[in-house]
Design a protein around this motif. Structure first.
Motif, PDB file in Angstrom:
ATOM      1  N   THR A  16      -1.042   4.715  -9.783  1.00  0.00           N
ATOM      2  CA  THR A  16      -0.954   4.929  -8.433  1.00  0.00           C
ATOM      3  C   THR A  16      -1.417   6.156  -8.160  1.00  0.00           C
ATOM      4  OG1 THR A  16       0.751   3.249  -7.941  1.00  0.00           O
ATOM      5  CG2 THR A  16      -0.070   4.736  -5.855  1.00  0.00           C
TER       6      THR A  16
ATOM      7  N   GLU B 250      -9.774   7.801  -5.253  1.00  0.00           N
ATOM      8  CA  GLU B 250     -10.344   7.414  -4.057  1.00  0.00           C
ATOM      9  C   GLU B 250     -10.796   8.694  -3.209  1.00  0.00           C
ATOM     10  OE1 GLU B 250      -7.417   4.973  -2.179  1.00  0.00           O
ATOM     11  OE2 GLU B 250      -7.691   3.169  -3.463  1.00  0.00           O
TER      12      GLU B 250
ATOM     13  N   ARG C 140       1.525   6.598   3.338  1.00  0.00           N
ATOM     14  CA  ARG C 140       0.469   7.847   3.856  1.00  0.00           C
ATOM     15  C   ARG C 140       1.125   9.312   3.366  1.00  0.00           C
ATOM     16  NH1 ARG C 140      -1.944   7.676   9.559  1.00  0.00           N
ATOM     17  NH2 ARG C 140      -2.622   5.810   8.774  1.00  0.00           N
TER      18      ARG C 140
ATOM     19  N   ILE D 193      -5.189   7.205  -6.425  1.00  0.00           N
ATOM     20  CA  ILE D 193      -5.266   8.038  -5.169  1.00  0.00           C
ATOM     21  C   ILE D 193      -6.337   9.293  -5.345  1.00  0.00           C
ATOM     22  CG2 ILE D 193      -3.990   9.565  -3.840  1.00  0.00           C
ATOM     23  CD1 ILE D 193      -1.492   7.799  -4.076  1.00  0.00           C
TER      24      ILE D 193
ATOM     25  N   ARG E 215       0.852  -1.139  -0.066  1.00  0.00           N
ATOM     26  CA  ARG E 215      -0.068   0.011  -0.105  1.00  0.00           C
ATOM     27  C   ARG E 215       0.822   1.405   0.043  1.00  0.00           C
ATOM     28  NH1 ARG E 215      -5.213   1.364   0.736  1.00  0.00           N
ATOM     29  NH2 ARG E 215      -5.712   3.341   1.775  1.00  0.00           N
ATOM     30  N   THR E 216       0.460   2.352  -0.742  1.00  0.00           N
ATOM     31  CA  THR E 216       1.302   3.438  -0.848  1.00  0.00           C
ATOM     32  C   THR E 216       1.294   4.253   0.690  1.00  0.00           C
ATOM     33  OG1 THR E 216       0.243   3.813  -3.184  1.00  0.00           O
ATOM     34  CG2 THR E 216       1.332   5.793  -2.196  1.00  0.00           C
TER      35      THR E 216
ATOM     36  N   ARG F  81       0.676   9.759  -0.214  1.00  0.00           N
ATOM     37  CA  ARG F  81      -0.570  10.075  -0.596  1.00  0.00           C
ATOM     38  C   ARG F  81      -0.970  11.497  -0.442  1.00  0.00           C
ATOM     39  NH1 ARG F  81      -5.642   7.496  -1.053  1.00  0.00           N
ATOM     40  NH2 ARG F  81      -7.376   8.758  -0.061  1.00  0.00           N
TER      41      ARG F  81
ATOM     42  N   TYR G 241      -3.081  13.419 -13.833  1.00  0.00           N
ATOM     43  CA  TYR G 241      -2.354  12.536 -12.860  1.00  0.00           C
ATOM     44  C   TYR G 241      -1.218  12.429 -13.423  1.00  0.00           C
ATOM     45  CZ  TYR G 241      -3.177   8.587 -16.219  1.00  0.00           C
ATOM     46  OH  TYR G 241      -3.420   7.923 -17.206  1.00  0.00           O
TER      47      TYR G 241
END
Length: 352
Positions: free
Chosen positions: A148, A155, A112, A152, A109-110, A115, A130
């Protein structure tokens, strides 16, 4: 399921061994007896479906799938031949999925912080898609896939770049604050510093008077070194074409506010409201000279002393002083008040 399937395979293997010494006549008799028992069972079920366990379905599918279609249709079963074939297809699909499952997990998982950085760049740069965000991350030494970055943004509910590039009036005012003026006929305010300039006051605003006010404003801006590029004003008929021409020659573009839309010139309208509430509504004006004196005093107080929330409570011409951190200086604090316009305006400062 696997344990039961192994049990069924083992028991049926012993059943096959039991059939070896049997003659064909004995086998035929047993088959007829089994078919008759199936018929009796179907009559007792009265159309209700028989539920097979997963291991039972797997065993029957493995046992019967190699039979030709015409032979399978002659076999006496509690289910249709198509159901047996479907069981076999499901069995093969699960077997293939198990073998195709990766032996290790997917991408981690990326982080934090990455992100948060992507969302910050997207918020501060609405025109970046992006791909552009991905390139900026690479320049910063952050190596992530472009997909990715796209995930992000998706989401977080951030739409694609073309849907975020529209500039609102508030964005325009913030981006052009350092070169933006606002005018309300007798005063001009700078958006960046909130500095006010009173142009003058007259009972008869003729075209020549308004044009001269524009010339005075241009000279004042040149003396102060203010790089103004835009001036927002309303559509009042008192502004002649020569007023706009003087400012245009000085490199200042006129931006007209909408009809009956004071919020497009909100900072200037707010100053007018402040001037009325703190000065004009509390003063009895005798003549033009008295009016100009009161406006000049208010202009000095507004620019030099009055804090403004729009610029973090600083003053237009004076920055905030350093906070007092020493308790010994706070305890004996001594504040002196200076009155303007006979006590109408109050200014406070430390006593010498």
């Amino acid at each position: 399921m696997l344990l039961r399937l192994a049990y069924l395979g083992l028991t049926n293997a012993f059943a096959i061994l039991r059939l070896l010494p049997m003659s064909d006549r004995e086998k035929d008799v047993e088959i007829l007896a089994l078919r008759h028992q199936i018929t009796v069972l179907e009559q007792q079920l009265s159309g209700r479906r028989v539920r097979f366990e997963a291991s039972d379905r797997a065993f029957l599918a493995a046992l019967l799938h190699r039979l030709p279609a015409h032979a399978l249709h002659r076999v006496r079963l509690l289910v249709r031949p198509e159901t047996v074939l479907r069981w076999h297809r499901d069995l093969m699909a699960r077997r293939h999925a198990t073998r195709s499952r990766p032996k290790r997990g997917g991408r981690p998982r990326t982080v934090r912080s990455i992100r948060a950085l992507v969302l910050r760049l997207a918020a501060e740069n609405p025109g970046w898609g992006y791909r552009r965000l991905h390139g900026e991350l690479l320049v910063l030494g952050v190596k992530v896939a472009a997909s990715t970055v796209w995930e992000i943004l998706k989401e977080a509910g951030i739409p694609p770049s073309p849907e975020r590039t529209s500039t609102t009036w508030a964005d325009f005012l913030r981006s052009q604050a350092n070169a933006l003026l606002a005018c309300d006929f007798f005063a001009v305010i700078e958006h960046a510093s909130r500095r006010i300039r009173v142009l003058g006051a007259t009972a008869h605003p003729t075209a020549s008077w308004v044009t001269q006010a524009a010339k005075n404003l241009v000279m004042d801006l040149e003396d102060a070194g203010c790089p103004a590029r835009y001036l927002i004003r309303d559509r009042d008929g008192k502004f002649p074409e020569l007023f706009d021409a003087v400012l245009k020659d000085a490199g200042i573009e006129i931006v007209l506010s909408g009809v009956r839309m004071p919020r497009m010139n909100s900072i200037m309208e707010r100053w007018v409201q402040t001037c009325r509430r703190e000065l004009l509504d509390r003063t009895l004006i005798w003549d033009q000279h008295h009016l100009m004196h009161a406006l000049r005093e208010f202009e000095h107080c507004y620019n030099q002393h009055r804090p403004h929330q729009g610029i973090a409570n600083a003053r237009p011409l004076r920055a905030l002083p350093a906070p007092i951190d020493n308790p010994e200086q706070i305890a004996p604090i001594n504040i002196r008040r200076q009155d303007r316009l006979g006590g109408l305006l109050h200014e406070y400062q430390h006593a010498a």
